[in-house]
Design an enzyme around this catalytic site. Structure first.
Site, mmCIF file in Angstrom:
data_model
loop_
_atom_site.group_PDB
_atom_site.id
_atom_site.type_symbol
_atom_site.label_atom_id
_atom_site.label_comp_id
_atom_site.label_asym_id
_atom_site.label_seq_id
_atom_site.Cartn_x
_atom_site.Cartn_y
_atom_site.Cartn_z
ATOM 1 N N SER A 102 52.674 27.162 13.682
ATOM 2 C CA SER A 102 51.587 27.027 14.635
ATOM 3 C C SER A 102 50.721 25.809 14.304
ATOM 4 O O SER A 102 51.211 24.681 14.352
ATOM 5 C CB SER A 102 50.782 28.337 14.669
ATOM 6 O OG SER A 102 49.910 28.382 15.768
ATOM 7 N N ASP A 152 55.985 32.817 24.561
ATOM 8 C CA ASP A 152 54.888 32.572 23.627
ATOM 9 C C ASP A 152 53.570 32.564 24.420
ATOM 10 O O ASP A 152 53.413 31.765 25.346
ATOM 11 C CB ASP A 152 55.107 31.214 22.941
ATOM 12 C CG ASP A 152 54.118 30.941 21.818
ATOM 13 O OD1 ASP A 152 52.945 31.334 21.951
ATOM 14 O OD2 ASP A 152 54.520 30.314 20.815
ATOM 15 N N HIS A 182 55.167 34.034 19.629
ATOM 16 C CA HIS A 182 54.545 33.101 18.684
ATOM 17 C C HIS A 182 54.676 33.732 17.303
ATOM 18 O O HIS A 182 53.752 34.394 16.818
ATOM 19 C CB HIS A 182 53.065 32.940 19.083
ATOM 20 C CG HIS A 182 52.391 31.733 18.517
ATOM 21 N ND1 HIS A 182 52.508 30.487 19.073
ATOM 22 C CD2 HIS A 182 51.568 31.584 17.441
ATOM 23 C CE1 HIS A 182 51.775 29.624 18.386
ATOM 24 N NE2 HIS A 182 51.204 30.259 17.384
#
Length: 199
Positions: A102, A152, A182
């Site tokens: 991320s 996501d 995610h």
């Protein structure tokens, strides 16, 4: 400048640089590194930006809206820090594999695109890079593993495709795997381990 953990591994193994997601720290990805490459040297770095008490690597104005000037400055700072640790701990930047999740993936992309960066391998989980890029760095010697989510909630699929294009259009060797969300899970961890084993 940065809080970090350094674990020396075997001499002939790549060096994993761990870059965590928003709100995590330098401990967060250690079990992931151990699962992928238990013999690798590991440098795990805590982001030095605080967003409402959560660690990050650069500032943002909102979800998906990056402070681009801050990103540029902090990407360069982080690369310089890694370069300094390579000298201190005697490892080669050519042996480094960035492992990001991320927010860590996003600063990792910035580092890979730096003109002076000698790092050319990365495993990027749930990356997003909605930033205008003003140069065409040749990445034909780069090897990139990307894990993205088809559903996501943070990264739209078009943004995942943009990340793929950033690397492929510059000649990088890109391995892609898709999961649902995610996340780092068993599927994309296994795929990453297989890719890593072939470096």
């Amino acid at each position: 400048m940065y809080e970090y953990i350094f674990n020396q591994g075997k001499a002939d193994e790549p060096v994993l640089i761990l870059l965590h997601g928003t709100g995590a720290d330098e401990n967060n990805l250690l079990p992931v590194a151990d699962a992928i490459a238990p013999d690798a040297t590991v440098l795990s770095i805590r982001g030095n930006v605080s967003e409402n008490g959560m660690n990050r690597y650069f500032k943002r104005h909102a979800e998906g809206k990056y402070d681009v000037e801050d990103l540029k400055q902090r990407g360069k700072e982080l690369y310089d820090f890694i370069e300094g640790k390579a000298a201190e701990y005697d490892f080669a930047l050519e042996d480094v594999v960035l492992f990001g999740f991320s927010n860590g993936s996003n600063i990792g992309i910035n580092i890979l695109l730096l003109e002076e960066a000698e790092i050319n391998k990365a495993m990027l989980y749930a990356p997003m890079y909605p930033v205008e890029i003003h140069h065409e760095k040749d990445l034909s010697d780069a090897k990139i593993f990307l894990s993205m989510g088809t559903h996501d909630p943070i990264v739209p699929q078009a943004e995942s495709e943009r990340v793929i294009d950033i690397f492929e259009s510059r000649g990088a060797d890109v391995e892609k795997t898709w999961v649902n969300s995610h996340e780092i899970n068993g599927d994309n961890l296994r795929a990453g381990k297989e890719w890593f084993s072939q470096l």
